[in-house]
Scaffold this active site. Structure first.
Site, PDB file in Angstrom:
ATOM      1  CG  LEU A  99      -1.947  -1.147   1.223  1.00  0.00           C
ATOM      2  CD1 LEU A  99      -2.636  -1.269   2.577  1.00  0.00           C
ATOM      3  CD2 LEU A  99      -2.977  -0.938   0.115  1.00  0.00           C
ATOM      4  CD  GLU A 152      -9.148   1.861   3.654  1.00  0.00           C
ATOM      5  OE1 GLU A 152     -10.237   2.451   3.726  1.00  0.00           O
ATOM      6  OE2 GLU A 152      -8.945   0.916   2.889  1.00  0.00           O
TER       7      GLU A 152
HETATM    8  N1  LIG Z   1      -5.237   0.799  -2.119  1.00  0.00           N
HETATM    9  C1  LIG Z   1      -5.961  -0.298  -2.214  1.00  0.00           C
HETATM   10  O1  LIG Z   1      -7.139  -0.318  -1.826  1.00  0.00           O
HETATM   11  C2  LIG Z   1      -5.353  -1.526  -2.823  1.00  0.00           C
HETATM   12  C3  LIG Z   1      -6.124  -2.673  -3.059  1.00  0.00           C
HETATM   13  C4  LIG Z   1      -5.503  -3.774  -3.644  1.00  0.00           C
HETATM   14  C5  LIG Z   1      -4.170  -3.741  -3.978  1.00  0.00           C
HETATM   15  N2  LIG Z   1      -3.447  -2.611  -3.720  1.00  0.00           N
HETATM   16  C6  LIG Z   1      -2.043  -2.524  -4.108  1.00  0.00           C
HETATM   17  O2  LIG Z   1      -1.974  -2.721  -5.514  1.00  0.00           O
HETATM   18  C7  LIG Z   1      -0.773  -3.443  -5.850  1.00  0.00           C
HETATM   19  C8  LIG Z   1      -1.137  -4.756  -6.495  1.00  0.00           C
HETATM   20  O3  LIG Z   1      -1.987  -4.515  -7.599  1.00  0.00           O
HETATM   21  P1  LIG Z   1      -1.540  -4.769  -9.111  1.00  0.00           P
HETATM   22  O4  LIG Z   1      -2.513  -4.076  -9.980  1.00  0.00           O
HETATM   23  O5  LIG Z   1      -0.084  -4.441  -9.250  1.00  0.00           O
HETATM   24  O6  LIG Z   1      -1.624  -6.337  -9.242  1.00  0.00           O
HETATM   25  P2  LIG Z   1      -2.836  -7.380  -9.053  1.00  0.00           P
HETATM   26  O7  LIG Z   1      -3.976  -7.024  -9.935  1.00  0.00           O
HETATM   27  O8  LIG Z   1      -3.121  -7.599  -7.628  1.00  0.00           O
HETATM   28  O9  LIG Z   1      -2.120  -8.679  -9.576  1.00  0.00           O
HETATM   29  C9  LIG Z   1      -1.724  -8.727 -10.926  1.00  0.00           C
HETATM   30  C10 LIG Z   1      -1.608 -10.173 -11.301  1.00  0.00           C
HETATM   31  O10 LIG Z   1      -2.872 -10.812 -11.105  1.00  0.00           O
HETATM   32  C11 LIG Z   1      -3.133 -11.718 -12.162  1.00  0.00           C
HETATM   33  N3  LIG Z   1      -4.236 -11.187 -12.953  1.00  0.00           N
HETATM   34  C12 LIG Z   1      -4.685  -9.914 -13.010  1.00  0.00           C
HETATM   35  N4  LIG Z   1      -5.756  -9.837 -13.827  1.00  0.00           N
HETATM   36  C13 LIG Z   1      -5.968 -11.088 -14.284  1.00  0.00           C
HETATM   37  C14 LIG Z   1      -6.916 -11.653 -15.163  1.00  0.00           C
HETATM   38  N5  LIG Z   1      -7.877 -10.920 -15.730  1.00  0.00           N
HETATM   39  N6  LIG Z   1      -6.844 -12.977 -15.408  1.00  0.00           N
HETATM   40  C15 LIG Z   1      -5.894 -13.726 -14.829  1.00  0.00           C
HETATM   41  N7  LIG Z   1      -4.968 -13.264 -13.980  1.00  0.00           N
HETATM   42  C16 LIG Z   1      -5.004 -11.953 -13.722  1.00  0.00           C
HETATM   43  C17 LIG Z   1      -1.835 -11.785 -12.968  1.00  0.00           C
HETATM   44  O11 LIG Z   1      -1.068 -12.749 -12.282  1.00  0.00           O
HETATM   45  P3  LIG Z   1       0.121 -13.627 -12.980  1.00  0.00           P
HETATM   46  O12 LIG Z   1       1.215 -12.646 -13.288  1.00  0.00           O
HETATM   47  O13 LIG Z   1       0.481 -14.596 -11.909  1.00  0.00           O
HETATM   48  O14 LIG Z   1      -0.477 -14.249 -14.192  1.00  0.00           O
HETATM   49  C18 LIG Z   1      -1.270 -10.397 -12.755  1.00  0.00           C
HETATM   50  O15 LIG Z   1       0.132 -10.306 -12.981  1.00  0.00           O
HETATM   51  C19 LIG Z   1      -0.031  -3.611  -4.547  1.00  0.00           C
HETATM   52  O16 LIG Z   1       0.853  -2.510  -4.385  1.00  0.00           O
HETATM   53  C20 LIG Z   1      -1.138  -3.556  -3.500  1.00  0.00           C
HETATM   54  O17 LIG Z   1      -0.671  -3.157  -2.229  1.00  0.00           O
HETATM   55  C21 LIG Z   1      -4.013  -1.524  -3.162  1.00  0.00           C
END
Ligand SMILES: NC(=O)c1ccc[n+]([C@@H]2O[C@H](COP(=O)([O-])OP(=O)(O)OC[C@H]3O[C@@H](n4cnc5c(N)ncnc54)[C@H](OP(=O)(O)O)[C@@H]3O)[C@@H](O)[C@H]2O)c1
Length: 163
Positions: free
Chosen positions: A23, A33
């Site tokens: 985060l 939150e």
């Molecule tokens: N502020 C908030 O409320 C909040 C909420 C959630 C997360 N976050 C933050 O967001 C970051 C993570 O999010 P992100 O966007 O980088 O990654 P993410 O969406 O959590 O993960 C991405 C991975 O998920 C899989 N994926 C995503 N969409 C897919 C689909 N349609 N079908 C199949 N697999 C799919 C893939 O995995 P593979 O590479 O293994 O194929 C992709 O590389 C972190 O920093 C976390 O702390 C913040």
């Protein structure tokens, strides 16, 4: 009729949601939150059922190991690459539609509300999918460095509800 899908996210003023796999405000813990996230996603509307949380692989691994899976919720992880269920997760699926299909078939009896909890591409899929979609957005009033962002919300598709 398709099921209502809920998204929940906390965003910085620039719509940033994450940085370096964590985060943006890490290591600060925003306890109100966090409580809000837990209450919203954990509380089913039907006694005896459980809510479902659907998240991307990186969001799953951004959760401290001791807190995985998110308790009292059915944890579904999306990954195209992982073929083995990550330790602690309940279900692993290869795409968004498979997650929804799983909820409506094998999990239909036990699943109540469905919550999309990140990251970026999952929020996008939620916003672009058809049916009733609700986004619960917490605005963090301070800017932190971010490398991951909430996709833009189309005003044609979403309207702001009164509190
Ligand atoms: N502020 C908030 O409320 C909040 C909420 C959630 C997360 N976050 C933050 O967001 C970051 C993570 O999010 P992100 O966007 O980088 O990654 P993410 O969406 O959590 O993960 C991405 C991975 O998920 C899989 N994926 C995503 N969409 C897919 C689909 N349609 N079908 C199949 N697999 C799919 C893939 O995995 P593979 O590479 O293994 O194929 C992709 O590389 C972190 O920093 C976390 O702390 C913040």
């Amino acid at each position: 009729m398709s099921r209502i899908l809920n998204g929940i996210v906390a965003v910085c003023p620039d719509l940033g949601i994450g940085n370096n796999g964590k985060l943006p405000w890490h290591p600060v813990r925003l306890s109100n939150e966090f409580k809000h996230f837990r209450t919203m996603t954990e509380t089913p509307s039907v006694q005896g059922k459980q809510n479902v949380v659907i998240m991307g692989r990186k969001t799953w691994f951004s959760i401290p190991e001791k807190n995985r899976p998110l308790n009292n919720r059915i944890n579904i992880i999306l990954s195209r690459q992982c073929k083995v269920l990550p330790a602690g997760a309940h279900h692993l699926v290869p795409d968004f539609n498979s997650a929804l299909r799983l909820v409506d078939t094998d999990l239909a009896e036990q699943a109540d509300q469905v919550w999309i909890i990140g990251g970026s591409s999952l929020y996008k899929e939620l916003m672009e999918s058809s049916g009733t979609r609700r986004l619960f957005i917490t605005q963090i009033l301070k800017q932190f460095e971010c490398d991951t962002f909430l996709p833009e919300i189309s005003p044609d598709k979403f309207r702001l509800l009164p509190k």
